[in-house]
Design an enzyme around this catalytic site. Structure first.
Site, mmCIF file in Angstrom:
data_model
loop_
_atom_site.group_PDB
_atom_site.id
_atom_site.type_symbol
_atom_site.label_atom_id
_atom_site.label_comp_id
_atom_site.label_asym_id
_atom_site.label_seq_id
_atom_site.Cartn_x
_atom_site.Cartn_y
_atom_site.Cartn_z
ATOM 1 N N ASP A 172 10.237 -1.954 -12.268
ATOM 2 C CA ASP A 172 11.157 -2.299 -11.032
ATOM 3 C C ASP A 172 12.595 -1.930 -11.422
ATOM 4 O O ASP A 172 13.361 -1.609 -10.391
ATOM 5 C CB ASP A 172 11.279 -3.894 -10.988
ATOM 6 C CG ASP A 172 9.968 -4.489 -10.590
ATOM 7 O OD1 ASP A 172 9.034 -3.673 -9.967
ATOM 8 O OD2 ASP A 172 9.865 -5.777 -10.594
ATOM 9 N N GLY A 220 0.835 -1.260 -0.127
ATOM 10 C CA GLY A 220 -0.026 -0.137 0.063
ATOM 11 C C GLY A 220 0.901 1.354 -0.030
ATOM 12 O O GLY A 220 2.002 1.290 -0.177
ATOM 13 N N HIS A 268 7.067 4.037 -8.131
ATOM 14 C CA HIS A 268 7.000 2.369 -8.345
ATOM 15 C C HIS A 268 5.666 2.072 -8.180
ATOM 16 O O HIS A 268 5.115 1.385 -9.007
ATOM 17 C CB HIS A 268 7.971 1.748 -7.502
ATOM 18 C CG HIS A 268 8.051 0.190 -7.849
ATOM 19 N ND1 HIS A 268 7.501 -0.826 -6.853
ATOM 20 C CD2 HIS A 268 8.508 -0.522 -8.792
ATOM 21 C CE1 HIS A 268 7.531 -1.860 -7.527
ATOM 22 N NE2 HIS A 268 8.368 -1.804 -8.648
#
Length: 146
Positions: free
Chosen positions: A121, A54, A70
């Site tokens: 990533d 979260g 991200h």
């Protein structure tokens, strides 16, 4: 009939659980490539307002901002048609990459969703490598600081 539906749901859930650790390990390995000697799970999970599960509020520092970016990248990935199935989504899809020194290279053989996630990533791992780590922002009280 209800048992058949339950069995189908459990098998999909089980498949997702099998794939998820691999996807997380890939991100972990990418961070370890960009930051040799790092311990991604213990250092970056529950850091600031966005690193870990979260995220909300205002990033507490540059590293936390990397996690916010991200998260936003994964949100964008979920809008790609190729990332909408149960298996092909940012949280469960695996991809191919290589590490040369501290250089991360996403494979040209990745499909569209895999490529997008790999680059999310990769960008985060590079961002982590450039951002200072502040131990005071680990395991913060998110209700107070975020």
């Amino acid at each position: 009939m209800k048992l058949l539906v339950l069995a189908a749901l459990l098998s999909v859930s089980a498949a997702a659980h099998i794939i998820t650790p691999r996807a997380l390990w890939q991100f972990r390995d990418m961070i370890k490539c960009a930051i040799p000697g790092s311990r991604p799970y213990s250092e970056y999970n529950n850091y600031g307002c966005f690193c870990g599960l979260g995220g909300s509020g205002t990033p507490v520092d540059e590293l936390d901002r990397c996690c916010e970016i991200h998260d936003a990248c994964y949100t964008q990935a979920k809008h790609l048609e190729s990332c909408k199935s149960v298996i092909d989504n940012p949280y469960t899809n695996s991809y191919s990459f290589s590490c040369s020194g501290t250089n991360i290279i996403c494979s040209s053989k990745n499909k569209e969703c895999e490529e997008f996630i790999c680059n999310c990533d990769r960008a985060a791992a590079i961002c982590f490598s450039k951002a200072p780590y502040n131990e005071n922002n680990k395991n913060i009280n998110k209700k107070e600081r975020c």
